[in-house]
Design a protein around this motif. Sequence first.
Motif, PDB file in Angstrom:
ATOM      1  N   SER A 357      41.271  82.198  15.486  1.00  5.90           N
ATOM      2  CA  SER A 357      41.758  83.297  14.667  1.00  5.90           C
ATOM      3  C   SER A 357      43.212  83.057  14.274  1.00  5.90           C
ATOM      4  O   SER A 357      43.613  83.302  13.123  1.00  5.90           O
ATOM      5  N   PHE A 358      43.984  82.549  15.228  1.00  4.23           N
ATOM      6  CA  PHE A 358      45.371  82.205  14.944  1.00  4.23           C
ATOM      7  C   PHE A 358      45.431  81.192  13.790  1.00  4.23           C
ATOM      8  O   PHE A 358      46.196  81.363  12.827  1.00  4.23           O
ATOM      9  N   GLU A 361      44.210  82.676  10.298  1.00  4.42           N
ATOM     10  CA  GLU A 361      45.107  83.733   9.804  1.00  4.42           C
ATOM     11  C   GLU A 361      46.466  83.185   9.396  1.00  4.42           C
ATOM     12  O   GLU A 361      47.102  83.701   8.464  1.00  4.42           O
ATOM     13  N   ARG A 362      46.912  82.157  10.085  1.00  8.11           N
ATOM     14  CA  ARG A 362      48.154  81.512   9.643  1.00  8.11           C
ATOM     15  C   ARG A 362      47.910  80.762   8.326  1.00  8.11           C
ATOM     16  O   ARG A 362      48.746  80.764   7.431  1.00  8.11           O
ATOM     17  N   ASP A 365      47.896  83.040   5.316  1.00 11.53           N
ATOM     18  CA  ASP A 365      49.266  83.397   4.933  1.00 11.53           C
ATOM     19  C   ASP A 365      49.970  82.232   4.223  1.00 11.53           C
ATOM     20  O   ASP A 365      50.737  82.452   3.282  1.00 11.53           O
ATOM     21  N   ARG A 379      43.604  87.737   1.371  1.00 16.29           N
ATOM     22  CA  ARG A 379      42.546  88.099   2.317  1.00 16.29           C
ATOM     23  C   ARG A 379      41.365  88.738   1.579  1.00 16.29           C
ATOM     24  O   ARG A 379      40.221  88.395   1.792  1.00 16.29           O
ATOM     25  N   SER A 442      46.536  90.513  10.277  1.00 14.06           N
ATOM     26  CA  SER A 442      45.564  89.671  10.965  1.00 14.06           C
ATOM     27  C   SER A 442      44.202  90.341  10.817  1.00 14.06           C
ATOM     28  O   SER A 442      43.926  91.335  11.470  1.00 14.06           O
ATOM     29  N   PHE A 444      40.641  89.826  11.658  1.00 12.62           N
ATOM     30  CA  PHE A 444      40.087  88.888  12.631  1.00 12.62           C
ATOM     31  C   PHE A 444      38.625  89.202  12.926  1.00 12.62           C
ATOM     32  O   PHE A 444      38.153  90.325  12.703  1.00 12.62           O
ATOM     33  N   ALA A 729      43.514  89.059  18.098  1.00 13.58           N
ATOM     34  CA  ALA A 729      44.107  89.498  16.836  1.00 13.58           C
ATOM     35  C   ALA A 729      45.628  89.383  16.803  1.00 13.58           C
ATOM     36  O   ALA A 729      46.214  89.135  15.746  1.00 13.58           O
ATOM     37  N   GLN A 732      48.840  86.087  15.813  1.00 15.18           N
ATOM     38  CA  GLN A 732      49.137  85.752  14.415  1.00 15.18           C
ATOM     39  C   GLN A 732      49.640  86.950  13.634  1.00 15.18           C
ATOM     40  O   GLN A 732      50.365  86.775  12.655  1.00 15.18           O
ATOM     41  N   ALA A 733      49.298  88.173  14.048  1.00 16.93           N
ATOM     42  CA  ALA A 733      49.879  89.340  13.371  1.00 16.93           C
ATOM     43  C   ALA A 733      51.395  89.311  13.559  1.00 16.93           C
ATOM     44  O   ALA A 733      52.159  89.583  12.627  1.00 16.93           O
ATOM     45  N   ASN A 736      52.880  86.060  11.739  1.00 12.80           N
ATOM     46  CA  ASN A 736      52.887  86.285  10.282  1.00 12.80           C
ATOM     47  C   ASN A 736      53.998  87.257   9.885  1.00 12.80           C
ATOM     48  O   ASN A 736      54.627  87.088   8.836  1.00 12.80           O
TER      49      ASN A 736
END
Lengths: 767, 160
Positions: A357-358, A361-362, A365, A379, A442, A444, A729, A732-733, A736
């Motif tokens: 997920s990291f 999600e990175r 971005d 997204r 994020s 996720f 989740a 990365q939130a 980011n």
Amino acid sequence: MIGSAVPRKEDAALLTGRGTFVDDIHRPGLLHMVYVHSGEAHALITQIDTEAARALPGVVGVWTARDFAELPARPSVPGLERGYLAGDKVHYVGEPVAVVVATDRYLAADAARAVRVEYEPLPVMATVADALAPDAVPIFAPLESNLALEQQVTPHDVADELDASPHRLRARLVNQRCAGAPLEPYGVLADWTGAGPTIWATVQAPHRVRAEIAERFGLARHLVRVIAPDVGGAFGVKSSFMPELFLAPELSRRLGRPVKFVETRGEHMVHTYHGRDQIQEVEVGFDDEGTILALDVTLTVNTGGVPDPVGIALATLTSYMLGGCYRIPKIAARFRSVVTNTTPTASYRGAGRPEASFLIERVVDLVARRLGKDPADVRRVNLVQPGEMPYQTPFEGIVYDEADYPAALDLLLDRLDYAGLREEQERRRADPGAKLLGVGLSTFVEMGGFGPTPLFEQFGYIGGWESANVRLQPDGSAIILVGTAPHGQGHQTALAQIAADELGVPFEAISVLYGDTAVVQEGIGTMGSRGMPVAGNAVRQAAADVAAKARLIAAHMLEAEGDDLVRVEAGFQVKGVPTAEVSLAAVAERSFKPHLLPAGTGLGLECTSYYEPSNLSYPSGAHGCVVEIDRETGHVHVLRYVCVDDCGTVINPMTARGQIHGGVAQGIAQALYEKVSFDADGRPLNASLEDYMLPGMLDLPGYETHHIETKSSFNPLGAKGLGEAGATAAPQAVVNAIVDALAHLGVRDVEMPCTPERVWKAMHHAS
Amino acid sequence: MRVEIVRVEITVNGQPHSREVEPRLLLVHFLRDTLSLTGTHVGCDTSSCGACTVMLDGVAVKSCTVLAAQADGCSVTTVEGLGGPDGLSPVQEGFRQCHGLQCGFCTPGMVMAATALLTERPDPSEQEIRDGLKGNMCRCTGYQMIVESVQWAAANGGAR
């Protein structure tokens, strides 16, 4: 009761100091076991002198690897069998080299310090790069190099798709090593009485532990009893097969006395296995709108000095989840697991899925940044739509259950006041006196509800199902035995809520027991967010079967047909005849009167169910983080953390909130604070809670939690699991958000943990 | 090797105890191993986590940082000394009502620290709660529901 925020059954004992953790248990004649750990990261053991230690008061004995040579190896990667103590060489600092038993824990510690171990140092390879260097020497026999496993997860590459993409970018991301650090360290008490041992241990899967112990000692399983009493947090790190699980019973057998081992915190930080530690090399192809067309990923996992059978292959799960909640048509994935002179790595909350997920999600971005688009918009164009569920990912067998990813994102943006935050961000950028503001998103999805059996067998479990026995007592109260082994999740409460609805028995009149192989039918355990989606369904099914039989007996008592009865608060009533009523207690008592039962009805009201899930479940959601960054110091302050979670059916909103908070806390901690570090000689740099940055009250924010409840069609309860979602989740939130705050300075990435030093350097060296 | 012994007189939860102990014996081990009061937990070895927090003459201390010999003549309250046969103390009840605990291992120390905080500050702000409990670590809750638990206790009887 499902959906009710009822306080927990667990709490009264735990709040009054009357819980029972392993170290609270005393047995007559108890002896204490302590390890001698290696202080060298890579060395040959030339001599172990135990004479001085043996001469100390209270010392019962000192043992080294050769004393356990007859014991079959610990559960291991086939062909890479690992022993209990280091034999000819040590592979990492903290590896146990000898074990001391004494009459008291202080005397045992004295004796451990008096054991003299002589080493002949070998070259230390504390990093993956060093371990894979051309001049590296193999660390773990019988491996001929330090590349323990190399796997092509997908049969194809995506070179053509990347070539055909209008845009492409590369990134190298690091998901650093973390320590699980449950507040209660690992502990084992073994008492071998008569034909076999009883073992109290801080474990997540007592039946599996029983099987492994029985196999090592050549015992039938009925002779081995494993009890997981109150367990003080686990987060995956209490699912590894540590040597003490076997050494304590073996020494109890030899000495004819109970033997207890309880880790110190310092030991925990080097001895109990760590998690994560993955380097991710990514290339992504995308179009002008940000639609992702292809993803190519190479993962490199640091498995530590002695490969663990779970740790060596956890990147399989990372690979399966690489697409996140996006419609990515082509994904190519491969991974390498590399031996280094560090503590082994294995499961830690999320175990492989937070890393995925990291990564994605990175990447989303980064794509947005490259195109100059808003990360929320990129997204949106990629999210799998609710109408596409169940969604077949590019990985065979990985099928997402029902969810509404766009709705989760919309709710998050609304609750964040996303547009308002963007305006505030611009205002602050223009004001040199203001702290910089960043917003990180994020969206996720992760795997929960582990099994089903074919998957979970690969991790060494007998199955991926869970079991429940529901038994009415003659007074109408109920006892439930469940095969899970919770350690804070609140199963006594949530499972009683599920049973109360099915049985019509008040919540207060239900007790849930677990964690004892002599009491509970065969079970699997607690890991992989499987409590509600798997065990919850086993309880539901068993309770429904008991309720159906109760209805038959009630019908007999009321001289009616079962179909003519309705449920009322006290029990059963003949439809439309309020006077024709029988209480559940009367039905339960009647179930024990053979001469008063309908012909052919068995005695008692009891049922055991084994629930096998049809597939994994896929908890998802959208989390957002707002940070402000001090321009002078690089210090990051989390202003807000907003969660939208879809875990399907919520059994208890209060404990669900607790699970989200705790997971998010660990995720924020990974983003900002935690990293297990070693120096070039493989010496741990933060092997205590003074040096390892476990966050305290002042280091974490408040959390705003919201739910979208999309029931999963993969199980009757519609639950997806929640234990690992927050940890999946959150990192990365936060990252980011930090990169977002610094984007105007040209910052593209900040490696975790995003310490003030790293953030400051990124601010000042970006361009 | 000759093991030295000292005699200590310590009142724990109102009960006087007289024991001979090694000078190096930590108060937490005196409570747990000598008196079998296992509610006080050991979570670390650097006085970082606070799981062993007890009240020593009314002041919250980490009992892994105090020798039993130093507590000679003192009065100790452990988690077992809170509440009573009629139920939980307000702080304990607050943790139950607000889900301020999950695994429960840090809980006795957290409850003792919260009780000490409310003795000094009966109506603390959120920041004062976070400041007052910063020496106690919890790995399960992420702390917010602990803050809410203490707020509940402050509104429902305080440090009793």
